[in-house]
Design a protein around this motif. Sequence first.
Motif, short mmCIF file in Angstrom:
data_model
loop_
_atom_site.label_atom_id
_atom_site.label_comp_id
_atom_site.label_asym_id
_atom_site.label_seq_id
_atom_site.Cartn_x
_atom_site.Cartn_y
_atom_site.Cartn_z
N GLY A 111 41.78 39.07 34.21
CA GLY A 111 42.94 39.94 34.12
C GLY A 111 43.01 40.96 35.24
N PRO A 112 44.05 41.75 35.22
CA PRO A 112 44.30 42.65 36.34
C PRO A 112 43.24 43.74 36.50
CG PRO A 112 45.86 43.04 34.54
CD PRO A 112 45.08 41.82 34.19
N GLU A 113 42.72 44.25 35.38
CA GLU A 113 41.78 45.35 35.50
C GLU A 113 40.57 44.96 36.34
OE1 GLU A 113 39.96 47.84 32.12
OE2 GLU A 113 41.94 47.18 31.50
N GLU A 114 40.00 43.82 35.94
CA GLU A 114 38.81 43.36 36.64
C GLU A 114 39.15 42.99 38.07
OE1 GLU A 114 37.67 43.02 32.46
OE2 GLU A 114 39.49 42.71 33.62
N ALA A 115 40.35 42.47 38.21
CA ALA A 115 40.74 42.07 39.55
C ALA A 115 40.63 43.26 40.50
CB ALA A 115 42.16 41.54 39.55
N VAL A 116 41.01 44.42 39.99
CA VAL A 116 40.92 45.62 40.81
C VAL A 116 39.47 45.87 41.21
CG1 VAL A 116 41.19 48.11 40.81
CG2 VAL A 116 42.95 46.66 39.81
N HIS A 117 38.58 45.68 40.23
CA HIS A 117 37.16 45.89 40.53
C HIS A 117 36.70 44.97 41.63
CE1 HIS A 117 35.64 48.86 37.88
NE2 HIS A 117 36.30 48.35 36.86
N VAL A 118 37.13 43.73 41.51
CA VAL A 118 36.70 42.76 42.51
C VAL A 118 37.16 43.21 43.88
CG1 VAL A 118 36.94 40.42 43.31
CG2 VAL A 118 36.67 40.87 40.90
N SER A 123 32.67 36.26 55.89
CA SER A 123 33.91 35.53 55.77
C SER A 123 34.56 35.82 54.43
CB SER A 123 33.62 34.03 55.90
OG SER A 123 32.77 33.63 54.85
N GLY A 124 33.75 36.04 53.41
CA GLY A 124 34.33 36.28 52.11
C GLY A 124 34.44 37.75 51.79
N SER A 125 33.80 38.55 52.57
CA SER A 125 33.69 39.92 52.13
C SER A 125 34.75 40.81 52.75
CB SER A 125 32.31 40.45 52.50
OG SER A 125 32.19 40.42 53.90
N SER A 126 35.85 40.23 53.17
CA SER A 126 36.94 41.06 53.62
C SER A 126 37.52 41.73 52.39
CB SER A 126 37.98 40.22 54.33
OG SER A 126 38.44 39.27 53.42
N ARG A 127 38.49 42.58 52.60
CA ARG A 127 39.08 43.31 51.50
C ARG A 127 39.64 42.39 50.43
NH1 ARG A 127 43.52 45.06 52.59
NH2 ARG A 127 43.50 44.58 54.80
N LEU A 179 34.98 36.14 47.48
CA LEU A 179 34.63 34.78 47.85
C LEU A 179 34.95 34.49 49.30
CD1 LEU A 179 36.03 32.96 44.76
CD2 LEU A 179 33.64 33.20 45.36
N PRO A 180 34.17 33.61 49.92
CA PRO A 180 34.54 33.15 51.25
C PRO A 180 35.88 32.43 51.17
CG PRO A 180 32.33 32.45 50.69
CD PRO A 180 32.91 33.03 49.47
N VAL A 181 36.57 32.45 52.30
CA VAL A 181 37.90 31.86 52.30
C VAL A 181 37.86 30.40 51.87
CG1 VAL A 181 39.77 31.13 53.80
CG2 VAL A 181 38.88 33.41 53.99
N ARG A 182 36.85 29.67 52.32
CA ARG A 182 36.84 28.25 52.00
C ARG A 182 36.74 28.03 50.49
NH1 ARG A 182 31.87 25.35 51.78
NH2 ARG A 182 32.94 23.57 52.69
N PHE A 220 47.03 33.29 40.59
CA PHE A 220 46.10 32.94 39.51
C PHE A 220 44.70 33.53 39.67
CE2 PHE A 220 49.13 29.36 39.15
CZ PHE A 220 49.49 29.59 37.84
N PHE A 221 44.35 33.94 40.87
CA PHE A 221 42.99 34.42 41.09
C PHE A 221 43.05 35.86 41.57
CE2 PHE A 221 43.02 29.85 41.85
CZ PHE A 221 42.05 29.44 40.95
N PRO A 222 41.95 36.56 41.41
CA PRO A 222 41.94 37.93 41.91
C PRO A 222 41.86 37.92 43.43
CG PRO A 222 39.79 37.34 41.04
CD PRO A 222 40.68 36.18 40.76
N GLY A 223 42.59 38.81 44.03
CA GLY A 223 42.52 38.93 45.48
C GLY A 223 43.50 38.02 46.18
N GLU A 224 43.40 38.01 47.49
CA GLU A 224 44.31 37.21 48.29
C GLU A 224 43.55 36.42 49.33
OE1 GLU A 224 47.35 39.62 50.11
OE2 GLU A 224 47.79 40.44 48.12
N VAL A 225 44.13 35.31 49.73
CA VAL A 225 43.52 34.54 50.80
C VAL A 225 43.97 35.15 52.13
CG1 VAL A 225 43.31 32.27 51.84
CG2 VAL A 225 43.63 32.47 49.39
#
Lengths: 364, 338
Positions: B66-73, B106-110, B114-117, B143-148
């Motif tokens: 959900g959104p709350e955790e997504a913020v944490h991520v 690679s994955g640790s951008s804002r 996860l890495p992009v791949r 559907f997933f937290p964050g953005e590619v």
Amino acid sequence: MTDTAPDLDRLRGGTPPRNHDARTIAALTSNPGCARRGVMDAAGVDKDSVARHLGFASPFGQSQFAITRGNVFEAQVKAEGCAELITLLRDRLGLAVPEVAYDDLEVVAGNEGRELRHARTRRLIARALESGEGTLFDHPLLRLDIAGQAAYLEPDVIAFQFEGRFHIIEIKSFAVIDGQAEPEQVAAAARQSAVYVLALRRLMGELGHDPGRVSHEVFLVCPENFSNRPTATPLDVRPQLAVLERQLARLTRIDTILDALPDDLSFEPGEDLAEAVRAVDARYAPDCMASCEMAFYCRDEARACGATGALGRSVRDDLGGVDSVGTALALADGSLDPSADLAETAAQLRTAARLRSEALDGAA
Amino acid sequence: MSTAPDVLEARITELRAAVRRAVSGGDRRAARELRAELRQAESDWDDAVLGEGAGGLSGADALEAGPEEAVHVRDTGSSGLGRGEAARPSGAGSAELSVVGDTRASGSSRRGMLPVREQVHQALTLLGAPAAPKLIGSVYSAFFPGEVAGTRLTSLRRDEERSFRTAPYARPYYLCAALTADLLAPARGMLTVSTWPLEQRIAGPLSPRTDFLTAAIRVAEHAGRGGARPAASVQRLLWRFASNIPGAATGTVGTVDPADLMEAARAELDVHREADARQRARAAERARAQLDDAERLFGSRLRAMRRAAGDGRAGGPGPAPGGPTASVRSATHGEDER
């Protein structure tokens, strides 16, 4: 047609020919009377560098923002196998549901070579003509013979097969608001599309099919109103086609213009360049600014010799036969006696002059 | 597991600083130990916040988060930038460390942990069909937290190809190209997963549409799970599909019932499926017969087709070194079989 080729090569002076694109071909049709442009284009002279050499570099080009906007809209319409475009065509034309085939002709196996792309375009279109296979052909690379020189047309269109007939779909990013679009933009799009229609018809002819299978009706896909949603408008390009065909036929008779020119004429950059350019007559009109790289030079020339064309095409037409502004003024104030064929124009000019002086007196 | 995320976060920050100090001090052994601790702390944090098995972070998990955790991520993602930096100053000092820093960075951008791949892999697994980067991006953000990170996507396929060619099958999966049905060349801008059957990765003339419909069904399935009203970003995604499938948009403009979308997409898919499957099967057969392993994954290009694999194939598209005539000839191979 081919025997002018050595002459044209000489005119170009050793540099490789510049290819036409739909824009330049369309621009040709907007000023058919201009021998200078006709000769230079036929020879594939780099007009931009000639103008720069003469000190009249054109400071403009298409706006980067406009280009980006156009690309973004096109990408949107074509995303996911042309999903939005297919929806539009189903809505407007009743395209059958199974007709969704999409062939990308922009790149052939990671290779963008023009011969290769053209060969593939030919093959797929030939197959489509015979078996009816294929619906959307993205970025077909077409070829058009112009003054004995094959010009590849870098197309920004989709050829679309519908019930055995081909249509050209042109995606443009200017908005159609309440069913209306800027007439100038539409006219430009129609001129460009006409070039593609013609090239596709020639291809049909070469493949031994009826050129009439390419429709004169093109589809213009533009954003609707103030949204980003695409809408399709059919556009009849028959008038543009007629102009284009006439102009291209005229272009192939470029040898008659060449005959009148000195034998050693060349547009190679150098000291004699200005001389060489002046040797060919231009027919400047303010519209040239929009489409021709030589426009600044020609405008300067037209103003310097007081040509009526510099005031606009309608002025030139109204003053039929009177070439310079000075002559027109002299006729108006009666200091010059008109010859018989100019009597009517002169009478109108005098009337205009009288009205103007009356109006000015009244105001004073 | 029992530790509160806040405490863990403080500890992670502490450990990062310690790693950096150790690295700049040249104490590689201490750095290694500290890093191991740091990793443990991070994995604890993952467990505490995202629940068990967060390493895989399957689609359903992420949704439940959900959104709350997504913020944490996202939060830790931003501090994750520090992680990449921590490794970087080490430079040549610690080759091992910089490798870790590289893969992690690679994955640790804002945009997420996860890495992009992996992000792309998740999105593609959800879609179940070859997709363009743009669609992958919108599916992931819905559907997933964050953005590619869009900029990273452009070089992704090339990186994957390079990696495969230096060490074939070293990774559990590769992100690779869709193959055009006629020339078995990489289709422009389409990404696929190497573990998919070859047929699924072929792009024939009908495939863009069937892939679009398949993706629509999968997205609708995913959105319809749980029964709750889909989030706004998911609705937007559904609408993008529904507005271009006949009979899918039943409700008011902008709202889509996933069930209706699924049904409409299935109906249209039935029309194309057979012809498309035939083309795909034929092309896949040819690909199996003609291409080597790497080409089967990343497509064969006309240029350098029979040349040494080492001459920089990964250099991206460019003019063929072999003349046009040679290319035209090879371009025709297989064309008739379509």
